[in-house]
Design a protein around this motif. Structure first.
Motif, PDB file in Angstrom:
ATOM      1  N   ASP A   1      -3.171  18.637   2.029  1.00 38.22           N
ATOM      2  CA  ASP A   1      -4.597  18.743   2.315  1.00 38.22           C
ATOM      3  C   ASP A   1      -5.256  17.446   1.861  1.00 38.22           C
ATOM      4  OD1 ASP A   1      -7.116  19.917   2.956  1.00 38.22           O
ATOM      5  OD2 ASP A   1      -7.404  20.377   0.833  1.00 38.22           O
ATOM      6  N   LEU A   2      -5.905  16.739   2.789  1.00 37.89           N
ATOM      7  CA  LEU A   2      -6.540  15.468   2.486  1.00 37.89           C
ATOM      8  C   LEU A   2      -8.046  15.644   2.543  1.00 37.89           C
ATOM      9  CD1 LEU A   2      -5.539  11.983   3.656  1.00 37.89           C
ATOM     10  CD2 LEU A   2      -7.884  12.706   3.977  1.00 37.89           C
ATOM     11  N   THR A   3      -8.732  15.203   1.501  1.00 33.47           N
ATOM     12  CA  THR A   3     -10.183  15.255   1.423  1.00 33.47           C
ATOM     13  C   THR A   3     -10.714  13.842   1.258  1.00 33.47           C
ATOM     14  OG1 THR A   3     -10.049  17.401   0.314  1.00 33.47           O
ATOM     15  CG2 THR A   3     -12.148  16.229   0.170  1.00 33.47           C
TER      16      THR A   3
ATOM     17  N   LEU B   1       0.832  -1.201   0.000  1.00 38.43           N
ATOM     18  CA  LEU B   1       0.000   0.000   0.000  1.00 38.43           C
ATOM     19  C   LEU B   1       0.870   1.256   0.000  1.00 38.43           C
ATOM     20  CD1 LEU B   1      -2.714   1.443   0.152  1.00 38.43           C
ATOM     21  CD2 LEU B   1      -2.694   1.079   2.630  1.00 38.43           C
ATOM     22  N   THR B   2       1.904   1.262   0.814  1.00 40.65           N
ATOM     23  CA  THR B   2       2.807   2.411   0.876  1.00 40.65           C
ATOM     24  C   THR B   2       3.475   2.656  -0.472  1.00 40.65           C
ATOM     25  OG1 THR B   2       3.213   2.021   3.230  1.00 40.65           O
ATOM     26  CG2 THR B   2       4.832   3.369   2.060  1.00 40.65           C
ATOM     27  N   MET B   3       3.923   1.588  -1.122  1.00 38.13           N
ATOM     28  CA  MET B   3       4.557   1.734  -2.438  1.00 38.13           C
ATOM     29  C   MET B   3       3.563   2.257  -3.469  1.00 38.13           C
ATOM     30  SD  MET B   3       7.194  -1.454  -2.829  1.00 38.13           S
ATOM     31  CE  MET B   3       7.395  -1.081  -4.553  1.00 38.13           C
ATOM     32  N   ARG B   4       2.334   1.753  -3.431  1.00 39.68           N
ATOM     33  CA  ARG B   4       1.316   2.190  -4.395  1.00 39.68           C
ATOM     34  C   ARG B   4       0.987   3.672  -4.198  1.00 39.68           C
ATOM     35  NH1 ARG B   4      -4.340   2.231  -4.476  1.00 39.68           N
ATOM     36  NH2 ARG B   4      -4.532   1.068  -2.534  1.00 39.68           N
ATOM     37  N   VAL B   5       0.771   4.072  -2.944  1.00 37.44           N
ATOM     38  CA  VAL B   5       0.447   5.473  -2.657  1.00 37.44           C
ATOM     39  C   VAL B   5       1.621   6.371  -3.027  1.00 37.44           C
ATOM     40  CG1 VAL B   5      -0.044   7.106  -0.794  1.00 37.44           C
ATOM     41  CG2 VAL B   5      -1.284   4.940  -0.916  1.00 37.44           C
ATOM     42  N   SER B   6       2.822   5.963  -2.671  1.00 33.33           N
ATOM     43  CA  SER B   6       4.018   6.745  -2.979  1.00 33.33           C
ATOM     44  C   SER B   6       4.198   6.922  -4.488  1.00 33.33           C
ATOM     45  CB  SER B   6       5.245   6.065  -2.383  1.00 33.33           C
ATOM     46  OG  SER B   6       6.409   6.770  -2.695  1.00 33.33           O
ATOM     47  N   SER B   7       4.006   5.848  -5.247  1.00 29.25           N
ATOM     48  CA  SER B   7       4.169   5.958  -6.699  1.00 29.25           C
ATOM     49  C   SER B   7       3.086   6.843  -7.311  1.00 29.25           C
ATOM     50  CB  SER B   7       4.198   4.587  -7.362  1.00 29.25           C
ATOM     51  OG  SER B   7       2.950   3.951  -7.262  1.00 29.25           O
ATOM     52  N   MET B   8       1.890   6.824  -6.748  1.00 26.75           N
ATOM     53  CA  MET B   8       0.822   7.689  -7.258  1.00 26.75           C
ATOM     54  C   MET B   8       1.136   9.156  -6.972  1.00 26.75           C
ATOM     55  SD  MET B   8      -2.522   5.421  -6.297  1.00 26.75           S
ATOM     56  CE  MET B   8      -3.707   6.465  -7.141  1.00 26.75           C
ATOM     57  N   ILE B   9       1.635   9.442  -5.770  1.00 22.00           N
ATOM     58  CA  ILE B   9       1.987  10.818  -5.405  1.00 22.00           C
ATOM     59  C   ILE B   9       3.146  11.316  -6.254  1.00 22.00           C
ATOM     60  CG2 ILE B   9       2.990  12.237  -3.565  1.00 22.00           C
ATOM     61  CD1 ILE B   9       1.326  10.506  -1.578  1.00 22.00           C
ATOM     62  N   ASN B  10       4.117  10.457  -6.512  1.00 25.46           N
ATOM     63  CA  ASN B  10       5.314  10.859  -7.258  1.00 25.46           C
ATOM     64  C   ASN B  10       5.148  10.802  -8.766  1.00 25.46           C
ATOM     65  OD1 ASN B  10       7.029  11.472  -5.041  1.00 25.46           O
ATOM     66  ND2 ASN B  10       7.171   9.284  -4.639  1.00 25.46           N
ATOM     67  N   HIS B  11       3.993  10.383  -9.241  1.00 19.84           N
ATOM     68  CA  HIS B  11       3.752  10.320 -10.682  1.00 19.84           C
ATOM     69  C   HIS B  11       3.872  11.734 -11.270  1.00 19.84           C
ATOM     70  CE1 HIS B  11       1.713   9.789 -14.509  1.00 19.84           C
ATOM     71  NE2 HIS B  11       2.005   8.509 -14.379  1.00 19.84           N
ATOM     72  N   PRO B  12       4.491  11.889 -12.434  1.00 12.46           N
ATOM     73  CA  PRO B  12       4.685  13.222 -13.023  1.00 12.46           C
ATOM     74  C   PRO B  12       3.391  14.039 -13.183  1.00 12.46           C
ATOM     75  CG  PRO B  12       5.998  11.609 -14.201  1.00 12.46           C
ATOM     76  CD  PRO B  12       5.142  10.842 -13.231  1.00 12.46           C
TER      77      PRO B  12
ATOM     78  N   THR C   1      -8.501  12.404  -1.733  1.00 10.13           N
ATOM     79  CA  THR C   1      -7.809  13.299  -2.651  1.00 10.13           C
ATOM     80  C   THR C   1      -6.779  14.077  -1.852  1.00 10.13           C
ATOM     81  OG1 THR C   1      -9.749  13.505  -4.075  1.00 10.13           O
ATOM     82  CG2 THR C   1      -8.058  15.210  -4.288  1.00 10.13           C
ATOM     83  N   LEU C   2      -5.552  14.075  -2.344  1.00 14.53           N
ATOM     84  CA  LEU C   2      -4.469  14.819  -1.717  1.00 14.53           C
ATOM     85  C   LEU C   2      -4.124  16.012  -2.586  1.00 14.53           C
ATOM     86  CD1 LEU C   2      -2.081  11.844  -0.845  1.00 14.53           C
ATOM     87  CD2 LEU C   2      -3.997  12.732   0.483  1.00 14.53           C
ATOM     88  N   ARG C   3      -3.946  17.156  -1.951  1.00 10.67           N
ATOM     89  CA  ARG C   3      -3.512  18.369  -2.647  1.00 10.67           C
ATOM     90  C   ARG C   3      -2.379  18.994  -1.837  1.00 10.67           C
ATOM     91  NH1 ARG C   3      -9.100  18.473  -2.854  1.00 10.67           N
ATOM     92  NH2 ARG C   3      -9.927  18.289  -4.951  1.00 10.67           N
ATOM     93  N   TRP C   4      -1.450  19.615  -2.535  1.00  9.05           N
ATOM     94  CA  TRP C   4      -0.348  20.262  -1.856  1.00  9.05           C
ATOM     95  C   TRP C   4       0.110  21.469  -2.647  1.00  9.05           C
ATOM     96  CZ3 TRP C   4      -0.316  15.496  -4.134  1.00  9.05           C
ATOM     97  CH2 TRP C   4       0.499  15.317  -5.245  1.00  9.05           C
ATOM     98  N   GLU C   5       0.725  22.394  -1.935  1.00  9.88           N
ATOM     99  CA  GLU C   5       1.286  23.596  -2.553  1.00  9.88           C
ATOM    100  C   GLU C   5       2.726  23.301  -2.954  1.00  9.88           C
ATOM    101  OE1 GLU C   5      -0.317  26.455  -3.274  1.00  9.88           O
ATOM    102  OE2 GLU C   5      -2.124  25.453  -2.528  1.00  9.88           O
TER     103      GLU C   5
END
Length: 105
Positions: free
Chosen positions: A67-69, A21-32, A78-82
């Protein structure tokens, strides 16, 4: 040939469900695309355990600048960040006509 296959299988390391799960979430966040949009939507899969999902959501909630919704219609988040200060600085490209050393002649 069967012995080689068994040795490879015996040497394989199983990942825990939290690691997957950590790898999946991390790869989604780091996707270009996510990085460009500074946003990503993460769905909980059937294979994600309740405890692991709650642990990853809590870890994200504790992170600064995110910001997590909760999306109640499909139980995703949904994650959002500045952008960070490093992201806001324009990249400095060396000028091809700038000469660092004088010509030897």
């Amino acid at each position: 040939m069967a012995q080689q296959t068994n040795k490879k299988e015996a040497g394989a390391v199983q990942m825990s469900s939290m690691e997957r799960l950590t790898m999946r979430v991390s790869s989604m966040i780091n996707h270009p695309i996510a990085q460009e949009r500074r946003e990503v939507r993460i769905h909980r899969l059937d294979t994600d355990g309740e405890m692991e999902w709650n642990e990853i959501v809590n870890a994200i909630l504790e992170a600064d600048g995110i910001d997590l919704t909760h999306n109640h219609e499909d139980a995703s988040i949904t994650l959002r960040w500045e952008p960070s200060e490093d992201d806001q600085k324009p990249a400095q490209v060396a000028d091809a006509f700038d000469v660092e050393e004088p010509a030897p002649f």
